[in-house]
Write a protein that holds these residues in place. Structure first.
Motif, PDB file in Angstrom:
ATOM      1  N   GLY A 111      18.372 -11.455 -26.100  1.00 43.10           N
ATOM      2  CA  GLY A 111      19.490 -10.831 -26.802  1.00 43.10           C
ATOM      3  C   GLY A 111      19.240  -9.399 -27.209  1.00 43.10           C
ATOM      4  O   GLY A 111      19.889  -8.890 -28.128  1.00 43.10           O
ATOM      5  N   GLU A 112      18.338  -8.710 -26.488  1.00 37.25           N
ATOM      6  CA  GLU A 112      18.017  -7.315 -26.803  1.00 37.25           C
ATOM      7  C   GLU A 112      18.503  -6.407 -25.683  1.00 37.25           C
ATOM      8  O   GLU A 112      18.394  -6.751 -24.503  1.00 37.25           O
ATOM      9  CB  GLU A 112      16.502  -7.143 -26.964  1.00 37.25           C
ATOM     10  N   ASN A 113      19.002  -5.225 -26.053  1.00 42.78           N
ATOM     11  CA  ASN A 113      19.303  -4.233 -25.035  1.00 42.78           C
ATOM     12  C   ASN A 113      18.061  -3.368 -24.825  1.00 42.78           C
ATOM     13  O   ASN A 113      17.011  -3.589 -25.437  1.00 42.78           O
ATOM     14  CB  ASN A 113      20.537  -3.417 -25.394  1.00 42.78           C
ATOM     15  N   THR A 114      18.171  -2.357 -23.958  1.00 42.89           N
ATOM     16  CA  THR A 114      16.983  -1.579 -23.608  1.00 42.89           C
ATOM     17  C   THR A 114      16.342  -0.885 -24.811  1.00 42.89           C
ATOM     18  O   THR A 114      15.128  -0.993 -25.016  1.00 42.89           O
ATOM     19  CB  THR A 114      17.313  -0.558 -22.507  1.00 42.89           C
ATOM     20  N   PRO A 115      17.099  -0.154 -25.662  1.00 46.26           N
ATOM     21  CA  PRO A 115      16.450   0.473 -26.824  1.00 46.26           C
ATOM     22  C   PRO A 115      15.762  -0.549 -27.732  1.00 46.26           C
ATOM     23  O   PRO A 115      14.647  -0.306 -28.223  1.00 46.26           O
ATOM     24  CB  PRO A 115      17.611   1.173 -27.546  1.00 46.26           C
ATOM     25  N   GLN A 116      16.399  -1.675 -27.951  1.00 43.89           N
ATOM     26  CA  GLN A 116      15.809  -2.695 -28.812  1.00 43.89           C
ATOM     27  C   GLN A 116      14.544  -3.285 -28.181  1.00 43.89           C
ATOM     28  O   GLN A 116      13.574  -3.602 -28.877  1.00 43.89           O
ATOM     29  CB  GLN A 116      16.829  -3.795 -29.093  1.00 43.89           C
ATOM     30  N   LEU A 117      14.547  -3.407 -26.858  1.00 47.07           N
ATOM     31  CA  LEU A 117      13.379  -3.955 -26.176  1.00 47.07           C
ATOM     32  C   LEU A 117      12.212  -2.961 -26.209  1.00 47.07           C
ATOM     33  O   LEU A 117      11.049  -3.364 -26.342  1.00 47.07           O
ATOM     34  CB  LEU A 117      13.741  -4.305 -24.736  1.00 47.07           C
ATOM     35  N   VAL A 118      12.514  -1.668 -26.097  1.00 53.53           N
ATOM     36  CA  VAL A 118      11.453  -0.665 -26.246  1.00 53.53           C
ATOM     37  C   VAL A 118      10.835  -0.772 -27.643  1.00 53.53           C
ATOM     38  O   VAL A 118       9.607  -0.714 -27.800  1.00 53.53           O
ATOM     39  CB  VAL A 118      11.992   0.754 -26.000  1.00 53.53           C
ATOM     40  N   ARG A 119      11.676  -0.928 -28.645  1.00 55.77           N
ATOM     41  CA  ARG A 119      11.169  -1.086 -30.014  1.00 55.77           C
ATOM     42  C   ARG A 119      10.307  -2.341 -30.135  1.00 55.77           C
ATOM     43  O   ARG A 119       9.255  -2.324 -30.790  1.00 55.77           O
ATOM     44  CB  ARG A 119      12.340  -1.141 -30.984  1.00 55.77           C
ATOM     45  N   HIS A 120      10.733  -3.437 -29.507  1.00 60.15           N
ATOM     46  CA  HIS A 120       9.962  -4.686 -29.527  1.00 60.15           C
ATOM     47  C   HIS A 120       8.597  -4.481 -28.884  1.00 60.15           C
ATOM     48  O   HIS A 120       7.568  -4.907 -29.419  1.00 60.15           O
ATOM     49  CB  HIS A 120      10.752  -5.771 -28.791  1.00 60.15           C
ATOM     50  N   LEU A 121       8.564  -3.824 -27.732  1.00 58.99           N
ATOM     51  CA  LEU A 121       7.291  -3.548 -27.067  1.00 58.99           C
ATOM     52  C   LEU A 121       6.378  -2.692 -27.941  1.00 58.99           C
ATOM     53  O   LEU A 121       5.167  -2.915 -28.002  1.00 58.99           O
ATOM     54  CB  LEU A 121       7.541  -2.848 -25.729  1.00 58.99           C
ATOM     55  N   ALA A 122       6.963  -1.697 -28.602  1.00 62.25           N
ATOM     56  CA  ALA A 122       6.168  -0.852 -29.496  1.00 62.25           C
ATOM     57  C   ALA A 122       5.534  -1.678 -30.599  1.00 62.25           C
ATOM     58  O   ALA A 122       4.348  -1.493 -30.940  1.00 62.25           O
ATOM     59  CB  ALA A 122       7.045   0.247 -30.084  1.00 62.25           C
ATOM     60  N   THR A 123       6.286  -2.621 -31.130  1.00 58.61           N
ATOM     61  CA  THR A 123       5.760  -3.466 -32.199  1.00 58.61           C
ATOM     62  C   THR A 123       4.552  -4.266 -31.725  1.00 58.61           C
ATOM     63  O   THR A 123       3.575  -4.431 -32.466  1.00 58.61           O
ATOM     64  CB  THR A 123       6.859  -4.424 -32.708  1.00 58.61           C
ATOM     65  N   THR A 124       4.609  -4.760 -30.493  1.00 60.86           N
ATOM     66  CA  THR A 124       3.478  -5.537 -29.974  1.00 60.86           C
ATOM     67  C   THR A 124       2.224  -4.691 -29.827  1.00 60.86           C
ATOM     68  O   THR A 124       1.121  -5.233 -29.721  1.00 60.86           O
ATOM     69  CB  THR A 124       3.808  -6.168 -28.607  1.00 60.86           C
ATOM     70  N   ARG A 125       2.378  -3.376 -29.801  1.00 56.09           N
ATOM     71  CA  ARG A 125       1.229  -2.460 -29.676  1.00 56.09           C
ATOM     72  C   ARG A 125       0.878  -1.791 -30.993  1.00 56.09           C
ATOM     73  O   ARG A 125       0.089  -0.845 -31.038  1.00 56.09           O
ATOM     74  CB  ARG A 125       1.532  -1.385 -28.635  1.00 56.09           C
ATOM     75  N   GLY A 126       1.486  -2.259 -32.084  1.00 52.79           N
ATOM     76  CA  GLY A 126       1.205  -1.679 -33.386  1.00 52.79           C
ATOM     77  C   GLY A 126       1.840  -0.327 -33.602  1.00 52.79           C
ATOM     78  O   GLY A 126       1.410   0.430 -34.478  1.00 52.79           O
ATOM     79  N   ARG A 127       2.880  -0.016 -32.833  1.00 58.43           N
ATOM     80  CA  ARG A 127       3.581   1.263 -32.963  1.00 58.43           C
ATOM     81  C   ARG A 127       4.944   1.035 -33.590  1.00 58.43           C
ATOM     82  O   ARG A 127       5.498  -0.068 -33.549  1.00 58.43           O
ATOM     83  CB  ARG A 127       3.745   1.950 -31.603  1.00 58.43           C
ATOM     84  N   THR A 128       5.494   2.111 -34.152  1.00 58.37           N
ATOM     85  CA  THR A 128       6.798   2.028 -34.803  1.00 58.37           C
ATOM     86  C   THR A 128       7.792   2.939 -34.099  1.00 58.37           C
ATOM     87  O   THR A 128       7.524   4.134 -33.919  1.00 58.37           O
ATOM     88  CB  THR A 128       6.704   2.427 -36.286  1.00 58.37           C
ATOM     89  N   LEU A 129       8.916   2.375 -33.689  1.00 53.37           N
ATOM     90  CA  LEU A 129       9.993   3.132 -33.067  1.00 53.37           C
ATOM     91  C   LEU A 129      11.249   2.947 -33.901  1.00 53.37           C
ATOM     92  O   LEU A 129      11.745   1.830 -34.066  1.00 53.37           O
ATOM     93  CB  LEU A 129      10.242   2.634 -31.641  1.00 53.37           C
ATOM     94  N   ASN A 130      11.753   4.050 -34.436  1.00 55.48           N
ATOM     95  CA  ASN A 130      13.007   4.039 -35.176  1.00 55.48           C
ATOM     96  C   ASN A 130      14.131   4.406 -34.211  1.00 55.48           C
ATOM     97  O   ASN A 130      14.161   5.515 -33.683  1.00 55.48           O
ATOM     98  CB  ASN A 130      12.958   5.026 -36.341  1.00 55.48           C
TER      99      ASN A 130
END
Length: 370
Positions: free
Chosen positions: A165-184
């Motif tokens: 249920g994620e679009n591309t921007p939301q999925l990029v944010r999800h991937l960042a979270t798995t790497r300990g990064r923050t995407l606003n």
């Protein structure tokens, strides 16, 4: 004259028009958004010697760029100047290291780039064009500051995965979270809209008024617009959007042009290869004409690589246009790598089968220089 042929001629004339607009009398071609000048090198790319591709997100090098070796696939790096003929590179580190070499085609291997330091690079071409840029090389895997990114587009960027249920921007944010990064994430996405429509309807103006500033602005145009109406696409980018970038981007911020994929039905083009050529020509002209530092996210190139090996339906749903869940994952890992200057090879599989995810990450990694 058949309608199909009229459209084809219109497309060709449109491409010619964009070249005339971008490279009019007295105007020098400029790559990746560097300012045009008869005495300035257009830009300098950091190149992965293993793949011979620019490392996107780090290229073109600009003042303040940080090259984190721990996030690269390898440490064999070179430098590529946008110039015709030879270029001489002089790289001087704050700790005293130095390197000077001349590349006959404007390219040199540069072993010094494997040494962490603060560097000043000066490039001089054989005709005397010059560019100086200051950047840092590190080998620490520091988490880094949060990134603020604006995504503007339509359903190609906004399609939600069935699995998560994620679009591309939301999925990029999800991937960042798995790497300990923050995407606003700030997103302005409206199905079926061109970038100009989003502006005319007042959807994107508030996001670009300078109240909030971004590290990156990702722009995704309507699927066939750049190929069929290149002059209009250029007008939108230069006259509607670019005047806002100085206030909307942070210092050192960049624009990412999301290069769309060719549709399964290439009409009015004779083939998908012809449609892809028109897309490539149009996006290259947009990047060249844009004065703001920018890069092309090679999404359409990746789609062609995958389609050649596994067929278009592996990435595109039966409507022949919109992305499959696997395609959204491919788009997201590509944008993650560009935005965070980090190889996508070891990212999480998320909802994608392990073999498919590893394959798609490899395609993305090669395309963006990792």
């Amino acid at each position: 004259m058949p309608y199909r042929h009229r459209l084809w001629i219109a497309a060709v004339l449109g491409i010619a028009a964009i070249v005339v607009v971008a490279l009019g009398p007295g105007t020098a071609p400029v790559s990746a958004g560097a300012a045009a000048s008869s005495r300035t090198v257009g830009g300098v790319a950091l190149v992965n010697d293993a793949t011979h591709r620019p490392v996107l997100g780090l290229s073109p090098l600009t003042d303040g760029t940080v090259v984190d070796l721990s996030r690269l696939a390898g440490r064999d790096l070179g430098l590529q100047a946008e110039s015709t003929g030879a270029a001489t590179f002089t790289l001087t580190g704050a700790s005293g290291g130095s390197f000077t070499a001349t590349g006959p085609q404007g390219y040199v291997d540069c072993p010094l780039l494997a040494t962490p330091d603060e560097y000043t690079l000066t490039v001089v071409t054989e005709r005397g064009d010059r560019r100086t840029v200051r950047f840092t090389v590190t080998d620490s895997a520091a988490a880094g500051a949060p990134l603020d990114v604006l995504f503007v587009g339509n359903s190609l960027l906004g399609t939600f995965t069935k699995a998560s249920g994620e679009n591309t921007p939301q999925l990029v944010r999800h991937l960042a979270t798995t790497r300990g990064r923050t995407l606003n994430v700030t997103q302005v996405i409206h199905s079926g809209y061109t970038l100009q429509h989003s502006w005319d309807d007042g959807l994107v103006g508030p996001a670009l008024d300078g109240t909030k500033r971004y590290d990156y602005i990702v722009l995704q145009e309507y699927s066939t617009f750049v190929a069929l109406s290149p002059a209009d696409a250029l007008r939108t980018l230069l006259h509607t959007y670019e005047p806002t970038f100085a206030r909307a981007l942070k210092p050192g911020g960049r624009v990412v042009l999301f290069k769309n994929w060719a549709l399964v039905d290439p009409d009015p083009f004779a083939s998908r290869a012809a449609a892809k050529t028109a897309i490539d020509t149009g996006y290259a002209a947009l990047s060249t004409a844009l004065h703001t530092p920018n890069l092309l996210a090679p999404i359409g190139d990746e789609f062609e690589t995958v389609a050649a090996e596994r067929g278009p339906s592996y990435l595109i749903v039966p409507d022949g246009k919109h992305p499959h869940d696997r395609a959204i994952y491919l788009d997201a890992v590509t944008l993650y790598g560009i935005l965070f200057h980090d190889s996508p090879r070891d990212l999480s599989d998320l909802y994608v089968a392990a073999n498919d995810a590893a394959y798609l990450r490899s395609v993305a990694a090669v395309a963006i220089g990792y």
